[in-house]
Design an enzyme around this catalytic site. Structure first.
Site, mmCIF file in Angstrom:
data_model
loop_
_atom_site.group_PDB
_atom_site.id
_atom_site.type_symbol
_atom_site.label_atom_id
_atom_site.label_comp_id
_atom_site.label_asym_id
_atom_site.label_seq_id
_atom_site.Cartn_x
_atom_site.Cartn_y
_atom_site.Cartn_z
ATOM 1 N N ARG A 161 36.276 47.172 41.879
ATOM 2 C CA ARG A 161 37.367 47.191 40.905
ATOM 3 C C ARG A 161 37.950 48.594 40.899
ATOM 4 N NH1 ARG A 161 37.279 42.564 41.222
ATOM 5 N NH2 ARG A 161 37.099 40.960 39.606
ATOM 6 N N GLU A 197 46.479 47.680 38.943
ATOM 7 C CA GLU A 197 47.126 46.733 39.864
ATOM 8 C C GLU A 197 48.306 46.064 39.160
ATOM 9 O OE1 GLU A 197 44.103 44.131 41.484
ATOM 10 O OE2 GLU A 197 42.917 45.829 42.132
ATOM 11 N N HIS A 236 44.095 43.814 47.215
ATOM 12 C CA HIS A 236 43.023 42.995 46.611
ATOM 13 C C HIS A 236 42.787 41.699 47.392
ATOM 14 C CE1 HIS A 236 40.732 42.524 42.549
ATOM 15 N NE2 HIS A 236 40.094 41.929 43.536
HETATM 16 C C1 GLV Z 1 37.504 39.444 43.065
HETATM 17 O O1 GLV Z 1 37.884 40.584 42.965
HETATM 18 C C2 GLV Z 1 36.395 38.891 42.353
HETATM 19 O O2 GLV Z 1 35.835 39.525 41.459
HETATM 20 O O3 GLV Z 1 36.067 37.744 42.669
#
Ligand code: GLV
Ligand code: GLV
Length: 315
Positions: free
Chosen positions: A233, A262, A280
């Site tokens: 993250r 983001e 992402h």
């Molecule tokens: C994606 O970032 C997730 O946490 O599945």
């Protein structure tokens, strides 16, 4: 039939699973809903299937009403969900562990290779139609064999990345809350990991403790020849401090799939050739995204049937 609110597009396979349990309503917007839109959209629902960009807090549960039983987040991370506020209201929260482990580990390793072998830089050079010819000193990167990978957070994804690193002849050290005796790699403190690693790959969840874990001090502790890879993250890394560290030559490069705010990216990172950036995409394969949505849907079906969740989040 209970209402099941799905905040954004999901694969048909998952819609079919949800159809067994209730009336499925999918947001028609091809974008994240605003907080107001989200509260309005979930009104009267028994289940909410949420995306990682949705902030699901007590106000959303209250907007759904007392019939809300379950929030199924289509992600393994659930920092976007205020689990304690939902638990207080008797709402179960589920995530999607396991099904995205390999896809995310593949992407982390792809980023590691991309940044260490300067793939983005080489590609941009060709697309800019720059003159070039093979020569022995051209676009040299850093090899992996014999190098040390530091895995921060040895969960399922961290382990899968370590396995790939071993296949590339790398040594693995890891840090986290506790040593994992079944894992064949050295457990070290976060500080020692920073000092020893040639590549640092982040796999801890975002929590109050890991927010800005990689800050100016951490970056300064890394080797000037080391690379940072982030597929967990964005807020685990202080993006402004990362740009400072790269400008000061404190580390060799960074590869990021996730960002603090983001979809925005720190503008100074966008300018740099020693940074690889992807939007992402950790779990973004057809197979994995389908499996994630279907697992979220199965959690909803199971809770609404009174059988409890399949993959409830830790509280
Ligand atoms: C994606 O970032 C997730 O946490 O599945
Ligand atoms: C920390 O993230 C751990 O898995 O111990």
């Amino acid at each position: 039939m209970p209402k099941i609110a799905v905040t954004r597009w999901i694969p048909d396979e998952a819609v079919q699973v949800l159809g067994e349990a209730g009336e499925v309503e999918i947001s028609p917007q091809d974008r994240p809903l605003t907080p107001e839109e989200l509260r309005k959209f979930v009104a009267g629902s028994a289940a909410v299937v949420s995306m990682l960009h949705d902030r699901i807090d007590g106000s959303v549960a209250d907007a759904a009403g007392p019939g809300l039983k379950v929030v199924a987040n289509v992600a393994v991370g659930y920092d976007n969900v205020e689990v304690s506020a939902l638990a207080e209201r008797g709402v179960v929260v589920a995530n999607t562990p396991g099904v995205l482990t390999d896809a995310t580990a593949d992407l982390a390793f792809g980023l590691l290779l991309a940044v260490s072998r300067r793939l983005g830089e080489g590609e941009r050079l060709l697309r800019a139609r720059q003159p070039w010819s093979f020569h022995l000193g051209f676009l040299l990167g850093s090899g992996l064999q014999g190098k040390t990978l530091g895995v921060v957070g040895l969960g399922q994804i961290g382990r899968a990345v370590a396995k790939r690193a071993a296949a590339f002849g790398m040594r693995v050290v890891y840090s986290g809350r506790s040593a994992k005796p079944d894992f064949d790699g050295e457990f070290v403190s976060f500080d020692e990991l920073l000092r020893r690693s040639d590549f640092v790959s982040l796999h801890c969840p975002l929590t109050p403790e890991t927010r800005h874990l990689v800050d100016a001090d951490a970056l300064r502790a890394m080797k000037p020849s080391a690379y940072l890879v982030n597929t967990t993250r964005g807020p685990v890394v202080d993006e402004a401090a990362l740009a400072d560290a790269l400008e000061a030559g404190e580390i060799a490069g960074a590869a990021l799939d996730v960002f603090e705010k983001e979809p925005d990216v720190e503008p100074r990172l966008l300018e740099r050739d020693d940074v690889v950036l992807t939007p992402h995409l950790g779990s973004a394969t057809v197979e994995t995204r389908t499996a994630m949505a279907v697992l979220a849907a199965r959690n909803v079906v199971s809770v609404l049937a009174g059988a409890g969740p399949l993959t409830e989040v830790g509280r």
